[in-house]
Design an enzyme around this catalytic site. Sequence first.
Site, PDB file in Angstrom:
ATOM      1  N   LYS A  52       0.789  -1.237  -0.068  1.00  0.00           N
ATOM      2  CA  LYS A  52      -0.016  -0.027   0.033  1.00  0.00           C
ATOM      3  C   LYS A  52       1.022   1.226   0.072  1.00  0.00           C
ATOM      4  O   LYS A  52       0.795   2.256  -0.835  1.00  0.00           O
ATOM      5  CB  LYS A  52      -0.921  -0.003   1.198  1.00  0.00           C
ATOM      6  CG  LYS A  52      -1.911  -1.100   1.168  1.00  0.00           C
ATOM      7  CD  LYS A  52      -2.830  -1.199   2.207  1.00  0.00           C
ATOM      8  CE  LYS A  52      -3.902  -2.572   2.352  1.00  0.00           C
ATOM      9  NZ  LYS A  52      -4.546  -2.817   3.532  1.00  0.00           N
ATOM     10  N   GLN A  96      -4.091  -1.788   9.800  1.00  0.00           N
ATOM     11  CA  GLN A  96      -4.227  -3.104   9.102  1.00  0.00           C
ATOM     12  C   GLN A  96      -4.711  -3.942   9.938  1.00  0.00           C
ATOM     13  O   GLN A  96      -4.315  -4.187  11.211  1.00  0.00           O
ATOM     14  CB  GLN A  96      -2.899  -3.306   8.797  1.00  0.00           C
ATOM     15  CG  GLN A  96      -2.350  -4.388   8.145  1.00  0.00           C
ATOM     16  CD  GLN A  96      -3.310  -4.678   6.653  1.00  0.00           C
ATOM     17  OE1 GLN A  96      -3.287  -3.818   5.994  1.00  0.00           O
ATOM     18  NE2 GLN A  96      -3.950  -5.636   6.101  1.00  0.00           N
ATOM     19  N   ASP A 119     -10.748   2.860   4.336  1.00  0.00           N
ATOM     20  CA  ASP A 119     -11.212   1.391   4.152  1.00  0.00           C
ATOM     21  C   ASP A 119     -12.758   1.318   4.221  1.00  0.00           C
ATOM     22  O   ASP A 119     -13.348   0.277   3.831  1.00  0.00           O
ATOM     23  CB  ASP A 119     -10.641   0.805   5.400  1.00  0.00           C
ATOM     24  CG  ASP A 119      -9.321  -0.183   5.054  1.00  0.00           C
ATOM     25  OD1 ASP A 119      -9.028  -0.376   3.830  1.00  0.00           O
ATOM     26  OD2 ASP A 119      -8.513  -0.384   6.063  1.00  0.00           O
TER      27      ASP A 119
END
Length: 291
Positions: A52, A96, A119
């Site tokens: 990412k 994460q 997200d």
Amino acid sequence: MIILDGKKTSNDLKEEIAAEVVKRKAEGKKTPHLAAILVGTDGASMTYVNSKVKACEKVGFNSTLIDLPEETTEEQLLHEIAELNNDKDIDGFIVQLPLPNHIDEQKVLMAIDPDKDVDGFHPVNVGKMTLDLPTFLPATPFGILELLKRYKVETSGKNVVVIGRSHIVGRPMSILMSQKREAGDATVTLTHSRTKNLSEITQKADIIVAALGKAEFLTGDMVKEGVTVIDVGITRVKDETKKRGYRLAGDVDFDSVAPKSEFITPVPGGVGPMTIAMLLKNTLLACEKVD
Ligand code: NAP
């Protein structure tokens, strides 16, 4: 059989995003900035976060990686999140998953400012998504919609079967594809581990989204001729012939399913790269919101 090439499509998307960043810079506007928090040293999580961050560099974003040790307390993590929420230079950030067991995942996701939740996991954003309101769509389902759109896969009126009901893939996928939208308007069946006679259900599907995390689970005898198959799964399968000792397997037995398919995503090179591209897209959207 047509391969839905996520690698190529995500590269196209990244080029479009990079061009947008160049334009923003020329206009004196802010450079998008994504931050990622990683807790612990889980191998797969480290790989995902690093790709990412690398993707941010590729499109000209700024990126910040906050790498915290395994023993970080929930309170310390919540403190880091509060700092990012208040940092005007950060447009969006992700934590994460999975987190170590001593940290309450839900509490952490709830602490993220919904306007920076690229997200799309915060309940406010999940609610907006469910009500068809503009919001950050979770990156994996967003990526699948984009792939279907770009390959002009017809979804309207089709029977879609989603395997897996997780909050990050299966459930949002089922909601989005049932909505009145591009790559939507489908009749969706959401299946899970308690579903009876799954094979009978998948055999009737025009489109199957396999997101259960079981290597090569969906086999050729479970699908009909002309099916479209989206393989979300990524499982590390032991493989002594590989230098790293494992190979990546999808949820679909490609060799038996592909010959019966009209469209199919490979693993790797299908949904995975799309997920990262859509995270960048959400970060750009977050940045544009504060212009
Ligand atoms: P998850 O949270 O483990 O959920 C798995 C789902 O599959 C659950 O709903 C489970 O049912 C269902 N399931 C398990 N066994 C089943 C069976 N035999 N038949 C039918 N349903 C079954 O998984 P996830 O986070 O959604 O991830 C799924 C896979 O996608 C994993 O391999 C993950 O690594 C991968 N993934 C890939 C990307 C990407 O970018 N490509 C992104 C995210 C995840 P119950 O609810 O009844 O337990």
